[in-house]
Every structure is written in structure tokens, then in C-alpha cells.
Write a protein that holds these residues in place. Structure first.
Motif, PDB file in Angstrom:
ATOM      1  N   ALA A  85     -12.779   1.088 -11.631  1.00 23.20           N
ATOM      2  CA  ALA A  85     -11.433   1.660 -11.500  1.00 23.20           C
ATOM      3  C   ALA A  85     -11.241   2.318 -10.136  1.00 23.20           C
ATOM      4  CB  ALA A  85     -11.172   2.665 -12.617  1.00 23.20           C
ATOM      5  N   ALA A  86     -12.250   2.979  -9.623  1.00 19.78           N
ATOM      6  CA  ALA A  86     -12.135   3.649  -8.319  1.00 19.78           C
ATOM      7  C   ALA A  86     -11.850   2.640  -7.211  1.00 19.78           C
ATOM      8  CB  ALA A  86     -13.407   4.433  -8.001  1.00 19.78           C
ATOM      9  N   ALA A  87     -12.443   1.463  -7.289  1.00 21.67           N
ATOM     10  CA  ALA A  87     -12.196   0.413  -6.298  1.00 21.67           C
ATOM     11  C   ALA A  87     -10.778  -0.127  -6.433  1.00 21.67           C
ATOM     12  CB  ALA A  87     -13.223  -0.709  -6.452  1.00 21.67           C
ATOM     13  N   ARG A  88     -10.324  -0.296  -7.672  1.00 17.36           N
ATOM     14  CA  ARG A  88      -8.954  -0.778  -7.894  1.00 17.36           C
ATOM     15  C   ARG A  88      -7.937   0.220  -7.335  1.00 17.36           C
ATOM     16  NH1 ARG A  88     -11.278  -2.373 -13.080  1.00 17.36           N
ATOM     17  NH2 ARG A  88     -10.335  -0.592 -14.104  1.00 17.36           N
ATOM     18  N   GLU A  89      -8.189   1.506  -7.561  1.00 15.30           N
ATOM     19  CA  GLU A  89      -7.291   2.535  -7.036  1.00 15.30           C
ATOM     20  C   GLU A  89      -7.259   2.486  -5.513  1.00 15.30           C
ATOM     21  OE1 GLU A  89      -8.750   6.153  -8.757  1.00 15.30           O
ATOM     22  OE2 GLU A  89      -7.626   5.844 -10.617  1.00 15.30           O
TER      23      GLU A  89
END
Length: 177
Positions: free
Chosen positions: A128-132
Motif C-alpha cells: 500500500a505504501a508503494a501504491r500511495e
């Protein structure tokens, strides 16, 4: 010595690049001796081998996906990425015209000058951190259509840890779903 593709141009320095399809590319200035290029590659061989292994692992993960898994990832992307874009856009005072999910293989996201943002469903294989990071990166392009200091200042104002998040995109994707 590792196999590599040599690209000669009017640049001033030597550089190594790992392509998304897991190839080593050496960029060199015109007129540089082949022996100098080979010494440079040899001096950075362990770094290149490590990065090539990671790129191959990512490629294997993408290639191993079945049709049902791909459809599930597309559905997940449609469900998660547009609302995430709306959330960050509101916080940043921005408004993309449209958000689309694509099957892009070489880019996780893109932002057109028309205000349209596209994301690859492959982004769903990352944390999720990469997607954000990708969402905020593309939104920053609505204000700065380049990678200038102002662009990175805006990115850092929203995600102070953007460098660590960006690094997640360079790691193998297995077990990150």
C-alpha cells in the motif's frame, strides 16, 4: 563479465541501468574506449548482478500470473486506486479529470497534460505504501509537469518518506499482495 546492451550518446559520464525487462544497459559517451567501459562494468558487477536478480524476480512474478489472477488484480485496482487518488487530490487541492486503470507494463502510473491519470493494475502487486507513492507522484504532475525541484518539494511535503516508498517498487513483488 555480465552481458549488457551498450548505448552510446553525447552524454559525459558512464551509467548503468537495469531495464524493467531485466536487462543491463550501459550508457556511455561517444569516443570512450571499450576497455574503459568494460572496467566500469566490472567494477560495478556485484551491484548490477543484485539489481538484475531483483528485476528477474519481478518479471517472473508478472509472467506467472494467470488470467483469473489478472482479472482479480484489475478489479482490486478499480476499487482501490480511484478513491485513493480522490483522497490525496482533495488533501493537495488538486482535481484530476479522469482516473483509468490500464495494463501498462513499463510504467506504474502516468499523468497526461489533459489532467488524466492512468495506473497499471500491476501496481496492486506492491505494498500500500508503494501504491500511495505512485498516486501522489502522479498527482504532483498536475501542478508540475516535470521532475523539477519544485515537483519533489511538493511530493516530499505530502509524503516525507517518499524515497523509501519509491524503493518498494524496485523490490521483488512475491508475497507483497
Amino acid at each position: 563479465m555480465l552481458d549488457y546492451e551498450l548505448k552510446i550518446s553525447s552524454r559525459r559520464t558512464l551509467a548503468l541501468e537495469i531495464s524493467r525487462d531485466a536487462r543491463l544497459i550501459v550508457r556511455a559517451p561517444r569516443g570512450m574506449l571499450r576497455s574503459e567501459i568494460e572496467r566500469f562494468v566490472a567494477a560495478h558487477e556485484s551491484w548490477a548482478a543484485e539489481k538484475l536478480d531483483a528485476a528477474r524476480a519481478r518479471k517472473t512474478t508478472f509472467d506467472a500470473l494467470g488470467e483469473a489472477e489478472i482479472e482479480a488484480l484489475k478489479a482490486q485496482a478499480e476499487k482501490i486506486l480511484p478513491p485513493l487518488t480522490e483522497k490525496y487530490a482533495a488533501a493537495m487541492g488538486l482535481a484530476p479529470k479522469r482516473v483509468r486503470i490500464t495494463g501498462a507494463k513499463t510504467r506504474f502510473g502516468s499523468c497526461g497534460r489533459d489532467g488524466n491519470i492512468c495506473y497499471s493494475w500491476r501496481l496492486m502487486l506492491y505494498p500500500a505504501a508503494a501504491r500511495e507513492y505512485v498516486v501522489v507522484h502522479e498527482l504532483c504532475h498536475l501542478r508540475h509537469f516535470d521532475h523539477s525541484a519544485a515537483f519533489y518539494a511538493l511530493l516530499e511535503s505530502v509524503l516525507p518518506d517518499y524515497r523509501a516508498r519509491r524503493a518498494l517498487l524496485k523490490q521483488p513483488t512475491a508475497e507483497q499482495r
